[in-house]
Enzyme design. Structure first.
Site, PDB file in Angstrom:
ATOM      1  N   ILE A 197       6.784  -3.262  -7.018  1.00 45.39           N
ATOM      2  CA  ILE A 197       5.917  -2.146  -7.386  1.00 45.39           C
ATOM      3  C   ILE A 197       6.196  -0.995  -6.421  1.00 45.39           C
ATOM      4  O   ILE A 197       5.819  -1.055  -5.252  1.00 45.39           O
ATOM      5  CB  ILE A 197       4.429  -2.532  -7.323  1.00 45.39           C
ATOM      6  N   ARG A 198       6.869   0.035  -6.897  1.00 47.15           N
ATOM      7  CA  ARG A 198       7.260   1.170  -6.035  1.00 47.15           C
ATOM      8  C   ARG A 198       7.861   0.646  -4.722  1.00 47.15           C
ATOM      9  O   ARG A 198       7.513   1.096  -3.632  1.00 47.15           O
ATOM     10  CB  ARG A 198       6.053   2.071  -5.744  1.00 47.15           C
ATOM     11  N   ARG A 247      12.501   4.051   1.196  1.00 48.33           N
ATOM     12  CA  ARG A 247      11.157   4.054   0.620  1.00 48.33           C
ATOM     13  C   ARG A 247      11.229   4.397  -0.872  1.00 48.33           C
ATOM     14  O   ARG A 247      12.008   5.253  -1.286  1.00 48.33           O
ATOM     15  CB  ARG A 247      10.310   5.086   1.384  1.00 48.33           C
ATOM     16  N   GLU A 291       2.026 -12.378  -3.000  1.00 48.61           N
ATOM     17  CA  GLU A 291       0.593 -12.678  -3.116  1.00 48.61           C
ATOM     18  C   GLU A 291       0.083 -12.519  -4.545  1.00 48.61           C
ATOM     19  O   GLU A 291      -1.043 -12.929  -4.854  1.00 48.61           O
ATOM     20  CB  GLU A 291      -0.211 -11.775  -2.165  1.00 48.61           C
ATOM     21  N   CYS A 324       6.323  -5.135   0.964  1.00 50.68           N
ATOM     22  CA  CYS A 324       6.432  -3.797   0.388  1.00 50.68           C
ATOM     23  C   CYS A 324       6.223  -2.726   1.470  1.00 50.68           C
ATOM     24  O   CYS A 324       7.094  -2.519   2.299  1.00 50.68           O
ATOM     25  CB  CYS A 324       5.479  -3.652  -0.792  1.00 50.68           C
ATOM     26  N   GLY A 337       0.860  -1.176   0.000  1.00 52.10           N
ATOM     27  CA  GLY A 337       0.000   0.000   0.000  1.00 52.10           C
ATOM     28  C   GLY A 337       0.896   1.225   0.000  1.00 52.10           C
ATOM     29  O   GLY A 337       1.994   1.206  -0.551  1.00 52.10           O
ATOM     30  N   GLU A 338       0.454   2.289   0.648  1.00 51.55           N
ATOM     31  CA  GLU A 338       1.244   3.503   0.758  1.00 51.55           C
ATOM     32  C   GLU A 338       1.606   3.661   2.229  1.00 51.55           C
ATOM     33  O   GLU A 338       0.733   3.857   3.071  1.00 51.55           O
ATOM     34  CB  GLU A 338       0.437   4.696   0.246  1.00 51.55           C
ATOM     35  N   SER A 339       2.888   3.549   2.548  1.00 50.56           N
ATOM     36  CA  SER A 339       3.291   3.404   3.951  1.00 50.56           C
ATOM     37  C   SER A 339       2.919   4.593   4.816  1.00 50.56           C
ATOM     38  O   SER A 339       2.544   4.423   5.983  1.00 50.56           O
ATOM     39  CB  SER A 339       4.802   3.142   4.037  1.00 50.56           C
ATOM     40  N   HIS A 391       5.925  -8.596  -3.787  1.00 52.33           N
ATOM     41  CA  HIS A 391       4.536  -8.994  -3.550  1.00 52.33           C
ATOM     42  C   HIS A 391       4.315 -10.475  -3.913  1.00 52.33           C
ATOM     43  O   HIS A 391       3.822 -10.777  -5.006  1.00 52.33           O
ATOM     44  CB  HIS A 391       3.587  -8.140  -4.391  1.00 52.33           C
TER      45      HIS A 391
END
EC number: 4.3.3.6
Length: 210
Positions: free
Chosen positions: A139-140, A110, A190, A81, A49-51, A188
């Site tokens: 991913i990022r 990050r 998953e 992530c 997600g976005e930390s 990731h």
């Protein structure tokens, strides 16, 4: 009785993580959004997600301090992530008000691999897993810049990606680590259908709850 593994359900691939956990067998996956739900689980997965957003949501949902305490008390945790970022003791390029959960004596950077358009896949040799390399989707993603003496590095970025591109500054960076009952990956698992990383975490949980 099956171990109960929570998936932090504030943001990210919650259903995908839950499905991967239950496919490993002998565990039950549940969503965690409030302290009472955290109290009822044996372990927790913190998805991507976005930390910085997740950090604020942990405070909004009164989960930050209870989750920190559970991790200090030895609850197994796995972060992918953004989850890796939150579990780190120190973050580079984060926001000044970003809150950390701790559990891993590591320094992470990050968005180390760049923006969404810089997402890529590669195969990783992953310590402790049999069956060949692990396909990793970044991913990022963060990477680990420093590890403490109690941290085991499980995987690093190879010199070249699947397309043959030079990995550049990412080559050799740690992207999977473990410290005691805490596991983290910058990628990731998953998303690929490969259950081995989730299987490793499930075995960690079962060992901790025996």
């Amino acid at each position: 009785m099956d171990a109960v593994i929570g998936v932090l359900a504030l943001q990210g691939d919650v259903r995908e993580h839950a499905a991967a956990l239950e496919a490993c067998g002998d565990v039950r996956a549940v969503a965690v959004r409030r302290p009472s739900e955290l109290d009822a689980v044996d372990a927790l997965v913190i998805p991507g997600g976005e930390s910085t957003t997740m950090s604020r949501l942990l405070q909004t949902f009164d989960l930050l301090d209870p989750l920190r305490k559970r991790i200090v008390d030895g609850m197994p945790a796995y972060g992918s992530c953004a989850g890796m970022i939150l579990l780190a003791s120190e973050v580079l390029d984060g926001r000044p008000d970003q809150q950390q959960l701790g559990g891993l004596d590591v320094v992470v950077r990050r968005n180390a691999f760049g923006r969404q358009v810089d997402s890529f896949e590669t195969d990783l040799e992953f310590g402790g897993l049999t069956g060949g390399p692990v396909r990793a989707v970044f991913i990022r993603a963060p990477w680990v810049e420093e590890v403490g003496p109690a941290v085991e590095v499980l995987a690093t970025v190879p010199p070249r990606t699947l397309t043959g591109a030079d990995a550049g500054a990412a080559a050799g960076r740690a992207v999977a680590v473990r410290q005691g009952s805490v596991l983290a990956t910058a990628f990731h698992p998953e998303l690929t259908g490969d259950l081995r990383v989730h299987g490793l975490f499930c075995e960690m949980v079962k060992a901790a709850t025996r």
